[in-house]
Design a protein around this motif. Sequence first.
Motif, PDB file in Angstrom:
ATOM      1  N   SER A 218       1.032  -8.359  -4.165  1.00  0.00           N
ATOM      2  CA  SER A 218       0.736  -9.708  -3.664  1.00  0.00           C
ATOM      3  C   SER A 218       1.145 -10.776  -4.665  1.00  0.00           C
ATOM      4  O   SER A 218       1.650 -11.830  -4.275  1.00  0.00           O
ATOM      5  CB  SER A 218      -0.764  -9.847  -3.359  1.00  0.00           C
ATOM      6  OG  SER A 218      -1.164  -8.881  -2.427  1.00  0.00           O
TER       7      SER A 218
ATOM      8  N   ARG B 278      -5.939  -7.589   7.407  1.00  0.00           N
ATOM      9  CA  ARG B 278      -7.097  -6.757   7.720  1.00  0.00           C
ATOM     10  C   ARG B 278      -8.343  -7.588   8.056  1.00  0.00           C
ATOM     11  O   ARG B 278      -9.331  -7.056   8.543  1.00  0.00           O
ATOM     12  CB  ARG B 278      -7.386  -5.795   6.566  1.00  0.00           C
ATOM     13  CG  ARG B 278      -6.482  -4.574   6.558  1.00  0.00           C
ATOM     14  CD  ARG B 278      -6.727  -3.733   5.338  1.00  0.00           C
ATOM     15  NE  ARG B 278      -6.044  -2.448   5.369  1.00  0.00           N
ATOM     16  CZ  ARG B 278      -6.470  -1.379   6.017  1.00  0.00           C
ATOM     17  NH1 ARG B 278      -7.592  -1.430   6.708  1.00  0.00           N
ATOM     18  NH2 ARG B 278      -5.795  -0.252   5.977  1.00  0.00           N
TER      19      ARG B 278
ATOM     20  N   ILE C  47       0.057   0.010   9.510  1.00  0.00           N
ATOM     21  CA  ILE C  47       1.461  -0.229   9.174  1.00  0.00           C
ATOM     22  C   ILE C  47       2.303  -0.369  10.447  1.00  0.00           C
ATOM     23  O   ILE C  47       3.230  -1.173  10.500  1.00  0.00           O
ATOM     24  CB  ILE C  47       2.002   0.900   8.259  1.00  0.00           C
ATOM     25  CG1 ILE C  47       1.216   0.937   6.949  1.00  0.00           C
ATOM     26  CG2 ILE C  47       3.495   0.730   7.997  1.00  0.00           C
ATOM     27  CD1 ILE C  47       1.076  -0.396   6.236  1.00  0.00           C
TER      28      ILE C  47
ATOM     29  N   ILE D 184      -0.069  -1.568   0.787  1.00  0.00           N
ATOM     30  CA  ILE D 184       0.130  -0.324   0.041  1.00  0.00           C
ATOM     31  C   ILE D 184       1.170   0.521   0.777  1.00  0.00           C
ATOM     32  O   ILE D 184       2.060   1.073   0.179  1.00  0.00           O
ATOM     33  CB  ILE D 184      -1.192   0.462  -0.110  1.00  0.00           C
ATOM     34  CG1 ILE D 184      -2.202  -0.338  -0.949  1.00  0.00           C
ATOM     35  CG2 ILE D 184      -0.929   1.815  -0.782  1.00  0.00           C
ATOM     36  CD1 ILE D 184      -3.589   0.298  -1.032  1.00  0.00           C
TER      37      ILE D 184
ATOM     38  N   PRO E 152       1.312   3.599   2.180  1.00  0.00           N
ATOM     39  CA  PRO E 152       1.441   4.784   1.322  1.00  0.00           C
ATOM     40  C   PRO E 152       2.346   5.885   1.847  1.00  0.00           C
ATOM     41  O   PRO E 152       2.746   6.755   1.070  1.00  0.00           O
ATOM     42  CB  PRO E 152      -0.008   5.301   1.217  1.00  0.00           C
ATOM     43  CG  PRO E 152      -0.664   4.845   2.480  1.00  0.00           C
ATOM     44  CD  PRO E 152      -0.024   3.513   2.795  1.00  0.00           C
TER      45      PRO E 152
ATOM     46  N   LYS F  61     -10.349  -5.872  -8.604  1.00  0.00           N
ATOM     47  CA  LYS F  61     -11.469  -6.017  -7.664  1.00  0.00           C
ATOM     48  C   LYS F  61     -12.567  -4.988  -7.929  1.00  0.00           C
ATOM     49  O   LYS F  61     -13.496  -4.872  -7.121  1.00  0.00           O
ATOM     50  CB  LYS F  61     -10.951  -5.858  -6.226  1.00  0.00           C
ATOM     51  CG  LYS F  61      -9.832  -6.832  -5.867  1.00  0.00           C
ATOM     52  CD  LYS F  61      -9.129  -6.430  -4.565  1.00  0.00           C
ATOM     53  CE  LYS F  61      -7.790  -7.132  -4.407  1.00  0.00           C
ATOM     54  NZ  LYS F  61      -6.925  -6.437  -3.421  1.00  0.00           N
TER      55      LYS F  61
ATOM     56  N   LEU G 100     -12.374  -1.881  -7.615  1.00  0.00           N
ATOM     57  CA  LEU G 100     -12.365  -0.838  -6.589  1.00  0.00           C
ATOM     58  C   LEU G 100     -12.124   0.552  -7.175  1.00  0.00           C
ATOM     59  O   LEU G 100     -12.674   1.538  -6.677  1.00  0.00           O
ATOM     60  CB  LEU G 100     -11.312  -1.162  -5.525  1.00  0.00           C
ATOM     61  CG  LEU G 100     -11.543  -2.459  -4.739  1.00  0.00           C
ATOM     62  CD1 LEU G 100     -10.398  -2.715  -3.773  1.00  0.00           C
ATOM     63  CD2 LEU G 100     -12.877  -2.407  -3.995  1.00  0.00           C
TER      64      LEU G 100
ATOM     65  N   ASN H 272     -11.432   7.903   0.281  1.00  0.00           N
ATOM     66  CA  ASN H 272     -10.049   7.678   0.704  1.00  0.00           C
ATOM     67  C   ASN H 272      -9.393   6.556  -0.081  1.00  0.00           C
ATOM     68  O   ASN H 272      -8.706   5.720   0.507  1.00  0.00           O
ATOM     69  CB  ASN H 272      -9.972   7.319   2.208  1.00  0.00           C
ATOM     70  CG  ASN H 272     -10.310   8.492   3.105  1.00  0.00           C
ATOM     71  OD1 ASN H 272      -9.946   9.618   2.800  1.00  0.00           O
ATOM     72  ND2 ASN H 272     -11.018   8.227   4.180  1.00  0.00           N
TER      73      ASN H 272
ATOM     74  N   THR I 104      -6.575   5.065  -2.350  1.00  0.00           N
ATOM     75  CA  THR I 104      -5.187   5.424  -2.677  1.00  0.00           C
ATOM     76  C   THR I 104      -5.038   5.724  -4.168  1.00  0.00           C
ATOM     77  O   THR I 104      -5.457   4.928  -5.006  1.00  0.00           O
ATOM     78  CB  THR I 104      -4.235   4.272  -2.299  1.00  0.00           C
ATOM     79  OG1 THR I 104      -4.457   3.933  -0.932  1.00  0.00           O
ATOM     80  CG2 THR I 104      -2.779   4.682  -2.499  1.00  0.00           C
TER      81      THR I 104
HETATM   82  S1  PPS Z   1      -2.630   0.449   3.599  1.00  0.00           S
HETATM   83  O1  PPS Z   1      -2.750   1.741   2.891  1.00  0.00           O
HETATM   84  O2  PPS Z   1      -1.242  -0.048   3.572  1.00  0.00           O
HETATM   85  O3  PPS Z   1      -3.141   0.577   4.972  1.00  0.00           O
HETATM   86  O4  PPS Z   1      -3.556  -0.560   2.776  1.00  0.00           O
HETATM   87  P1  PPS Z   1      -3.548  -2.173   2.843  1.00  0.00           P
HETATM   88  O5  PPS Z   1      -3.649  -2.654   4.233  1.00  0.00           O
HETATM   89  O6  PPS Z   1      -2.430  -2.686   2.011  1.00  0.00           O
HETATM   90  O7  PPS Z   1      -4.928  -2.551   2.155  1.00  0.00           O
HETATM   91  C1  PPS Z   1      -5.106  -2.316   0.786  1.00  0.00           C
HETATM   92  C2  PPS Z   1      -6.177  -3.251   0.201  1.00  0.00           C
HETATM   93  O8  PPS Z   1      -7.467  -2.892   0.715  1.00  0.00           O
HETATM   94  C3  PPS Z   1      -8.419  -2.745  -0.335  1.00  0.00           C
HETATM   95  N1  PPS Z   1      -9.003  -1.409  -0.163  1.00  0.00           N
HETATM   96  C4  PPS Z   1      -8.394  -0.201  -0.328  1.00  0.00           C
HETATM   97  N2  PPS Z   1      -7.160   0.155  -0.769  1.00  0.00           N
HETATM   98  C5  PPS Z   1      -6.871   1.482  -0.802  1.00  0.00           C
HETATM   99  N3  PPS Z   1      -7.719   2.461  -0.445  1.00  0.00           N
HETATM  100  C6  PPS Z   1      -8.965   2.148  -0.007  1.00  0.00           C
HETATM  101  N4  PPS Z   1      -9.820   3.122   0.358  1.00  0.00           N
HETATM  102  C7  PPS Z   1      -9.343   0.769   0.055  1.00  0.00           C
HETATM  103  N5  PPS Z   1     -10.468   0.112   0.435  1.00  0.00           N
HETATM  104  C8  PPS Z   1     -10.244  -1.180   0.306  1.00  0.00           C
HETATM  105  C9  PPS Z   1      -7.710  -2.984  -1.626  1.00  0.00           C
HETATM  106  O9  PPS Z   1      -8.194  -4.214  -2.090  1.00  0.00           O
HETATM  107  C10 PPS Z   1      -6.235  -3.093  -1.299  1.00  0.00           C
HETATM  108  O10 PPS Z   1      -5.687  -4.286  -1.814  1.00  0.00           O
HETATM  109  P2  PPS Z   1      -4.427  -4.360  -2.820  1.00  0.00           P
HETATM  110  O11 PPS Z   1      -3.941  -5.761  -2.659  1.00  0.00           O
HETATM  111  O12 PPS Z   1      -3.387  -3.357  -2.414  1.00  0.00           O
HETATM  112  O13 PPS Z   1      -4.987  -4.120  -4.158  1.00  0.00           O
END
Ligand code: PPS
Length: 201
Positions: A42, A68, A86, A108, A110, A145, A147, A158, A160
Amino acid sequence: GLRRAENIHWQALSVDKATRATQKHQTPGVLWFTGLSGAGKSTVANLVEKRLMALGHHSYILDGDNVRHGLNRDLGFTPEDRVENIRRVAEVSRLFVDAGLIVLVSFISPYRAERRLAREKVADGEFLEVFVDTPLAVCEARDPKGLYKKARAGQIKNFTGIDSEYEPPEAPELHLNAGESTPDELAEQVIQALRARGMLR
Ligand code: PPS
């Protein structure tokens, strides 16, 4: 399964994407940023869009966290939901390309199969896969964040890179070694790639 609508026919329209885009001196296309959470997708996409705007181009960003909240608010992070996430985003990016825009997609994303489907929705040469390649250890140390901490503690399932797979691109148009350069340098590399392909005029 999906219910399909019947009696729906494709409506031909007079103004096409090339015509829409000539207004902005650009070739429409998709910049598809993929990489781990916290890789910098981002941040780099945002800097690229600022540069495009300063140069007089017309673009749009689709960002995972934002999409989302709206279009894909019914989806979580199971493999099935990510596939659907996606798929929808690929459809939306196709629409924006048809609108003549340079679309920056920052998810992401993936799985290779879904990135390939996204590629196949637009014409040859209109899709640039940008691998924001930041090592997991760097993403986890940044943890903007909090996470990764939660994922390691088992409070997020789950996640990533922890307990959900990330399949790195095998032949991305652009491979950013994002742990080693500043976001500004990375954004400049993306702009150069667009220029090299003649997408900016
Ligand atoms: S994907 O895999 O493409 O469907 O994911 P995406 O829509 O890019 O969303 C990723 C952002 O959601 C937050 N988040 C998570 N990421 C990965 N795995 C899990 N379980 C999850 N839960 C919440 C996270 O903040 C990601 O943001 P980014 O900007 O990628 O750090």
